[in-house]
Design an enzyme around this catalytic site. Structure first.
Site, PDB file in Angstrom:
ATOM      1  CD1 TRP A  91      -6.241   1.504   9.915  1.00 16.77           C
ATOM      2  CD2 TRP A  91      -5.331   3.140   8.933  1.00 16.77           C
ATOM      3  NE1 TRP A  91      -4.977   1.143   9.419  1.00 16.77           N
ATOM      4  CE2 TRP A  91      -4.298   2.311   8.882  1.00 16.77           C
ATOM      5  CE3 TRP A  91      -4.910   4.507   8.575  1.00 16.77           C
ATOM      6  CZ2 TRP A  91      -3.127   2.330   8.067  1.00 16.77           C
ATOM      7  CZ3 TRP A  91      -3.551   4.617   7.868  1.00 16.77           C
ATOM      8  CH2 TRP A  91      -2.899   3.612   8.044  1.00 16.77           C
ATOM      9  CG  ASP A 102      -6.198   2.352   0.908  1.00 13.16           C
ATOM     10  OD1 ASP A 102      -7.285   2.693   1.440  1.00 13.16           O
ATOM     11  OD2 ASP A 102      -5.485   1.679   1.303  1.00 13.16           O
ATOM     12  NE  ARG A 128     -13.238   1.059   6.735  1.00 10.62           N
ATOM     13  CZ  ARG A 128     -13.341  -0.380   6.049  1.00 10.62           C
ATOM     14  NH1 ARG A 128     -13.914  -1.093   6.531  1.00 10.62           N
ATOM     15  NH2 ARG A 128     -12.381  -0.528   5.107  1.00 10.62           N
ATOM     16  CD  GLN A 130      -5.216  -2.590   0.368  1.00 13.98           C
ATOM     17  OE1 GLN A 130      -5.082  -3.409  -0.558  1.00 13.98           O
ATOM     18  NE2 GLN A 130      -5.520  -2.943   1.822  1.00 13.98           N
ATOM     19  CG  ASP A 150     -11.082   2.559   3.893  1.00  8.70           C
ATOM     20  OD1 ASP A 150     -12.082   2.824   4.516  1.00  8.70           O
ATOM     21  OD2 ASP A 150     -10.542   1.454   4.383  1.00  8.70           O
ATOM     22  CB  THR A 164      -1.030  -0.117   1.275  1.00  3.63           C
ATOM     23  OG1 THR A 164      -1.789  -1.141   1.030  1.00  3.63           O
ATOM     24  CG2 THR A 164      -1.869   1.220   1.248  1.00  3.63           C
TER      25      THR A 164
END
Length: 323
Positions: free
Chosen positions: A238, A157, A236, A134, A180, A105
């Site tokens: 992490w 991401d 949310r 990601q 995310d 990532t």
């Protein structure tokens, strides 16, 4: 014999064509274009040519084109501005993603910024790997980072805004992704930005540290989505102390009535700080928000200024309108 070797060395020294980056004196303003008509044809070469810790700020003007480059602005490449000719036509693109050989990532970035005092303007930065997991487009860890009139495009991401001591400001930017797609531990202000969700998922995944009073602060933004997207959460946690605020933002109907998700970690409900203030639109109704979220008072919202959020220590924001 030594005489002939010396003459031969002199011949190569004066006659051999050195790379352009060596042969020009780097000015405070330089240009990049793909057709070879400018100082450089590569953005990375232009950044490298600026040298380590330049005494004067450097501005790199980038002409229209698709620059397929994986760019690193290292910690010593400070005080650089990248300015594109047109945000829709000046594109930095790469396609790494987590799962490729030697790629995770945090190494999947298209552009990675480790230096302080970096600004980008009128650019598209994209990761074109697709919905494969990601795949970071823009990775920022440096302090005093500014992005204006930029498009940051990817899927999962998309934007990694990180660094416990990193302050980042995004204004009039377009950011799109799936899961995310804005994540990290930085203190970041998103002012008048468009957040475009392409999947039923989560917009933010903050990793705010216990030492940071603010994490991601969204001011006057628009939350939009692709057609048929109906189940998107604002964020949310992490990590346990995730901190995210949406203030005076338009939220379309794709935003879930609950607003926030605990990522299956009930303990995070006690430490995460997810808050809103006077958002509007069909997704901004608050009667069904999770009970552990917060709603700012007018007094609390009035403190969402650069001086308070960023703990400004110098004049870096003088030319920026305070929200």
């Amino acid at each position: 014999m030594k005489k002939y070797i010396t003459l031969l060395c002199c011949f190569f020294l004066f006659c051999y064509p050195f790379p352009k980056a060596w042969s020009i004196t780097i000015q405070d303003t330089i240009t990049v274009s793909l057709d070879g008509s400018s100082d450089f044809i590569s953005i990375q070469e232009a950044i490298t040519a600026c040298g380590a810790f330049p005494s004067n700020p450097k501005t790199i003007f980038i002409k229209e084109g698709i620059y397929k480059e994986k760019i690193l602005i290292d910690s010593f490449n400070s005080n650089i501005s990248l300015i594109g000719a047109n945000k829709d036509k000046t594109i930095i693109s790469f396609d790494n993603y987590n799962g490729q050989p030697n790629i995770g990532t945090f190494t999947s970035f298209t552009v990675k910024v480790l230096a302080d005092n970096i600004s980008i303007q009128n650019l598209t930065i994209q990761n074109t790997a697709g919905p494969v997991g990601q795949a970071v487009a823009l990775h920022v860890e440096g302090d005093y980072f500014k992005a204006s009139h930029c498009k940051i495009v990817g899927n999962q991401d998309t934007l990694y805004a990180s660094g416990e001591n990193s302050r980042q400001y995004f204004t009039d930017c377009y950011i799109e992704g799936t899961t995310d797609y804005i994540f990290g531990s930085a203190t970041a202000i998103f002012d008048n930005c468009i957040l475009y969700s392409k999947a039923n998922s989560y917009i933010t995944a903050a990793n705010t540290t216990t030492n940071s009073k603010y994490g991601f602060v969204f001011l006057n933004c628009k939350l939009l989505s692709a057609p048929n997207i109906r189940k998107v959460y604002l964020g949310r946690p992490w990590r346990e102390y995730a901190n995210v605020i949406f203030s005076n933002c338009f939220m379309d109907s794709h935003i879930q009535p609950e607003g926030w998700h605990n990522w299956g970690k009930p303990a995070s409900e006690k430490t995460a700080y997810f808050a809103e203030f006077k958002n509007y639109g069909p997704g901004a109704l608050t009667d069904k928000r999770v009970k552990w979220s917060h709603f700012l008072s007018s007094e609390q919202n009035s403190k969402l200024t650069f001086d308070v959020i960023f703990k400004v220590e110098n004049q870096w924001m003088l030319n920026t309108t305070t929200p």
